[in-house]
Write an enzyme that holds these catalytic residues in place. Sequence first.
Site, PDB file in Angstrom:
ATOM      1  N   CYS A   2      53.775  57.171  36.539  1.00  0.00           N
ATOM      2  CA  CYS A   2      55.147  57.632  36.300  1.00  0.00           C
ATOM      3  C   CYS A   2      55.784  57.994  37.634  1.00  0.00           C
ATOM      4  O   CYS A   2      55.136  57.986  38.675  1.00  0.00           O
ATOM      5  CB  CYS A   2      55.126  58.860  35.406  1.00  0.00           C
ATOM      6  SG  CYS A   2      54.231  58.617  33.881  1.00  0.00           S
ATOM      7  N   ARG A  27      58.101  52.447  38.804  1.00  0.00           N
ATOM      8  CA  ARG A  27      56.824  53.083  38.464  1.00  0.00           C
ATOM      9  C   ARG A  27      56.664  53.272  36.963  1.00  0.00           C
ATOM     10  O   ARG A  27      55.557  53.544  36.489  1.00  0.00           O
ATOM     11  CB  ARG A  27      56.715  54.458  39.140  1.00  0.00           C
ATOM     12  CG  ARG A  27      56.771  54.418  40.663  1.00  0.00           C
ATOM     13  CD  ARG A  27      56.789  55.824  41.240  1.00  0.00           C
ATOM     14  NE  ARG A  27      55.566  56.520  40.930  1.00  0.00           N
ATOM     15  CZ  ARG A  27      54.460  56.454  41.693  1.00  0.00           C
ATOM     16  NH1 ARG A  27      54.472  55.704  42.773  1.00  0.00           N
ATOM     17  NH2 ARG A  27      53.363  57.093  41.340  1.00  0.00           N
ATOM     18  N   TRP A  74      55.761  56.078  32.459  1.00  0.00           N
ATOM     19  CA  TRP A  74      54.968  54.901  32.123  1.00  0.00           C
ATOM     20  C   TRP A  74      53.902  55.423  31.171  1.00  0.00           C
ATOM     21  O   TRP A  74      52.938  56.042  31.577  1.00  0.00           O
ATOM     22  CB  TRP A  74      54.323  54.296  33.364  1.00  0.00           C
ATOM     23  CG  TRP A  74      53.420  53.160  33.057  1.00  0.00           C
ATOM     24  CD1 TRP A  74      52.066  53.170  32.953  1.00  0.00           C
ATOM     25  CD2 TRP A  74      53.808  51.814  32.748  1.00  0.00           C
ATOM     26  NE1 TRP A  74      51.592  51.937  32.624  1.00  0.00           N
ATOM     27  CE2 TRP A  74      52.628  51.080  32.483  1.00  0.00           C
ATOM     28  CE3 TRP A  74      55.025  51.157  32.684  1.00  0.00           C
ATOM     29  CZ2 TRP A  74      52.641  49.728  32.144  1.00  0.00           C
ATOM     30  CZ3 TRP A  74      55.029  49.815  32.350  1.00  0.00           C
ATOM     31  CH2 TRP A  74      53.860  49.114  32.090  1.00  0.00           C
ATOM     32  N   ASN A 100      52.633  63.093  36.561  1.00  0.00           N
ATOM     33  CA  ASN A 100      52.233  61.687  36.726  1.00  0.00           C
ATOM     34  C   ASN A 100      50.708  61.673  36.803  1.00  0.00           C
ATOM     35  O   ASN A 100      50.124  62.333  37.655  1.00  0.00           O
ATOM     36  CB  ASN A 100      52.823  61.110  38.018  1.00  0.00           C
ATOM     37  CG  ASN A 100      52.161  59.770  38.364  1.00  0.00           C
ATOM     38  OD1 ASN A 100      51.766  59.023  37.480  1.00  0.00           O
ATOM     39  ND2 ASN A 100      52.005  59.500  39.652  1.00  0.00           N
ATOM     40  N   GLY A 101      50.054  60.947  35.889  1.00  0.00           N
ATOM     41  CA  GLY A 101      48.588  60.887  35.920  1.00  0.00           C
ATOM     42  C   GLY A 101      48.016  61.058  34.529  1.00  0.00           C
ATOM     43  O   GLY A 101      48.724  60.876  33.527  1.00  0.00           O
ATOM     44  N   GLU A 482      41.608  31.066  37.271  1.00  0.00           N
ATOM     45  CA  GLU A 482      42.613  32.079  37.614  1.00  0.00           C
ATOM     46  C   GLU A 482      43.122  31.875  39.038  1.00  0.00           C
ATOM     47  O   GLU A 482      44.325  31.943  39.304  1.00  0.00           O
ATOM     48  CB  GLU A 482      42.038  33.493  37.449  1.00  0.00           C
ATOM     49  CG  GLU A 482      42.947  34.621  37.866  1.00  0.00           C
ATOM     50  CD  GLU A 482      44.318  34.639  37.203  1.00  0.00           C
ATOM     51  OE1 GLU A 482      45.212  35.328  37.728  1.00  0.00           O
ATOM     52  OE2 GLU A 482      44.520  33.912  36.201  1.00  0.00           O
ATOM     53  N   LYS A 486      47.060  31.167  40.109  1.00  0.00           N
ATOM     54  CA  LYS A 486      47.791  32.003  41.070  1.00  0.00           C
ATOM     55  C   LYS A 486      48.435  31.119  42.141  1.00  0.00           C
ATOM     56  O   LYS A 486      49.601  31.274  42.490  1.00  0.00           O
ATOM     57  CB  LYS A 486      46.848  33.028  41.737  1.00  0.00           C
ATOM     58  CG  LYS A 486      46.453  34.164  40.808  1.00  0.00           C
ATOM     59  CD  LYS A 486      47.475  35.233  40.676  1.00  0.00           C
ATOM     60  CE  LYS A 486      48.269  35.305  39.391  1.00  0.00           C
ATOM     61  NZ  LYS A 486      47.719  35.091  38.135  1.00  0.00           N
ATOM     62  N   GLU A 489      51.386  29.037  40.620  1.00  0.00           N
ATOM     63  CA  GLU A 489      52.611  29.706  40.158  1.00  0.00           C
ATOM     64  C   GLU A 489      53.428  30.339  41.269  1.00  0.00           C
ATOM     65  O   GLU A 489      54.637  30.525  41.110  1.00  0.00           O
ATOM     66  CB  GLU A 489      52.287  30.724  39.057  1.00  0.00           C
ATOM     67  CG  GLU A 489      51.477  31.906  39.444  1.00  0.00           C
ATOM     68  CD  GLU A 489      51.284  32.836  38.237  1.00  0.00           C
ATOM     69  OE1 GLU A 489      52.265  33.071  37.505  1.00  0.00           O
ATOM     70  OE2 GLU A 489      50.155  33.322  38.053  1.00  0.00           O
ATOM     71  N   HIS A 505      31.783  13.600  36.523  1.00  0.00           N
ATOM     72  CA  HIS A 505      32.193  12.873  35.309  1.00  0.00           C
ATOM     73  C   HIS A 505      33.657  12.434  35.399  1.00  0.00           C
ATOM     74  O   HIS A 505      34.279  12.132  34.393  1.00  0.00           O
ATOM     75  CB  HIS A 505      31.968  13.767  34.081  1.00  0.00           C
ATOM     76  CG  HIS A 505      30.542  14.194  33.938  1.00  0.00           C
ATOM     77  ND1 HIS A 505      29.516  13.338  33.627  1.00  0.00           N
ATOM     78  CD2 HIS A 505      29.971  15.412  34.130  1.00  0.00           C
ATOM     79  CE1 HIS A 505      28.369  14.010  33.608  1.00  0.00           C
ATOM     80  NE2 HIS A 505      28.611  15.264  33.899  1.00  0.00           N
ATOM     81  N   LYS A 604      58.272  37.454  33.913  1.00  0.00           N
ATOM     82  CA  LYS A 604      57.132  38.362  33.834  1.00  0.00           C
ATOM     83  C   LYS A 604      56.601  38.445  32.416  1.00  0.00           C
ATOM     84  O   LYS A 604      55.399  38.444  32.168  1.00  0.00           O
ATOM     85  CB  LYS A 604      57.523  39.748  34.335  1.00  0.00           C
ATOM     86  CG  LYS A 604      56.391  40.752  34.339  1.00  0.00           C
ATOM     87  CD  LYS A 604      55.267  40.312  35.264  1.00  0.00           C
ATOM     88  CE  LYS A 604      54.014  41.125  35.205  1.00  0.00           C
ATOM     89  NZ  LYS A 604      52.902  40.544  35.922  1.00  0.00           N
TER      90      LYS A 604
END
Length: 609
Positions: A2, A27, A74, A100-101, A482, A486, A489, A505, A604
């Site tokens: 947050c 945040r 958040w 925050n936490g 992955e 990355k 994209e 093959h 996103k």
Amino acid sequence: MCGIVGYIGDKNAVPVLMDGLKKLEYRGYDSAGVAVYAEGKVQIRKYKGRLSVLEEHLDKEKLSGNLAIGHTRWATHGEPSDANSHPHTNEKGDIAVVHNGIIENYLKIKDFLISKGYVFKSEVDTEVLAHFIDYYYEGDLAEAVRKVIKEIKGSYAFAVITNREPDKIVCVRKENPLIVGIGEDENYIASDIPAILKHTRKTYLMGENELAVITKDDIRFYSENGEPVKKEVFNVDWDVSAAEKGGYRHFMLKEIHEQPKAIKDTMTGRMAKDSDTIRLDDIKLTAEELERFSKIFIVACGTAYHAGLVGKYLIEHLAKIPVEVDIASEFRYRNPLVDEKTLVIIISQSGETLDTFAALKEAKNKGARILSVVNVVGSSIARESHDVLYTWAGPEIAVASTKAYTTQIIALYEIALHMADLKGTLSKEEIKTIKDEMLNLPAKIEKALGNKEEIQKFASKNSGEKDVFFIGRGLDYAVALEGSLKLKEISYIHSDAYAAGELKHGPIALIEEGTVVVALMTQHELYEKMLSNVKEVKARGAYVFAIAKEGNKEVETIADQTLYIPQVSDMLSPTVTVIPLQLLAYYMAVEKGCDVDMPRNLAKSVTVE
Ligand code: AGP
């Protein structure tokens, strides 16, 4: 993650706070609020939704005061709602806290305070702070806060004001950032520098377990034992956008470097050093229910799907339950064999991806039990699931997902170990061994992050390439997929990932003089096999960039370039192996001058079919 801000001085604090919160909205942005000392008392205004909702309300009523604290949220504990928004207060409403936490032992403290007659209004861990400070208050706010921090566990930065002492802000920090901005006859606090940069460049960075008492013309710091602490002024020379990125050039690079903390947070409260069990309070699955499942599906899109591929390996390997991994957009239309004896694990950072959400509903309509791994609290997928295990990666701003991927893998380890514990397929000792090694992963990742030179060298030499291939075996193949995504994209370079044993093959026909191949060879069992695969592509002229574990020197004699990652057990290697691949994609994109955080054609959260 947050954002908190505070002001004390002669100005009207409200516009100062709103401006600061705007700079901290990256945040967290699911609810916001302020506590302002006005007309002789602390006044709370807090609302679910973006900061603009709070702004609309404040604009209408012209609230004004010289002392105030504010928050943009958040969510971690408790879905976004007006009641769960910060600031939180004691019953009388004269003590207000923004935080925050995560307060790990908040449930225990809540039970204690309820036994003392305190009444709670929200589901949020932070609310215990307001009541607990009230419980210890005997005329000295700082002293009451000092007593509280002796009893709470977790990571936190919080600030308190009260109309019992309307001339100060008291704040503390442990693990989560908090800075104090130094003004002329006014002072500021904030989670991050962007919030106060407009007003001052002179700051104090609060240290670990420090408490600060801030009045309009004085700032005092104390250690957790109450000793005064002398601090150096930190002069900020960053511009605002750089500050929002924490001094990093892009949000993606910042989020790559946030992974050690994000992983640690995603293990907090679930895996304790001294225990041999995994505590997943959010998952209400019993051993009997688990026994009833004949099959598990993991369903997701993009990077989350790639995390799912690692999850399949873990659950089959540790809990001995067959797992099928599906791309959500395929799963929802192929009439999958799903019924009430099926557990479907849904993975999504945003919790809003339409294909994944629709697949969830498809499975749920067929009677499946839905367990979701999600990063956004209160998102559609979270709300529609029977069980939700949150990744605590904090907001992920860059389109290319990085810290969400590694925290999803951590959550899948936790689920696999929890299932193995319920089923007894692993002994307590075995669970403890894996858990202890997992608690060391943040340090291993920190080390892998330090290895940029080799990758920047590779990127500056190869960013002009048209094609880049990734190869690996077992878990390395899942990570290669992955790494390839990355690169595609954000750098727009064509790239494919192959199971190394599959090359002969067909795909090996693509290899010619100078073709760039990134070979992942971190799986001990498969290392010899990978050596021969590297020889195979080398024989066709490939330029090989190998990623291996420290100590495996042979590959250096074959590959053109080798990068070592710290020693880690095969099963836990994906969260470390992916780091150089994220950095590789990043530096290739930077070399090409691409818009790293907002790559073309992508969003996103993909909320269309
Ligand atoms: C990954 O970098 C991409 N942003 C994309 O593939 C993403 O993983 C996919 O759209 C799934 O998103 P979700 O995790 O929010 O559901």
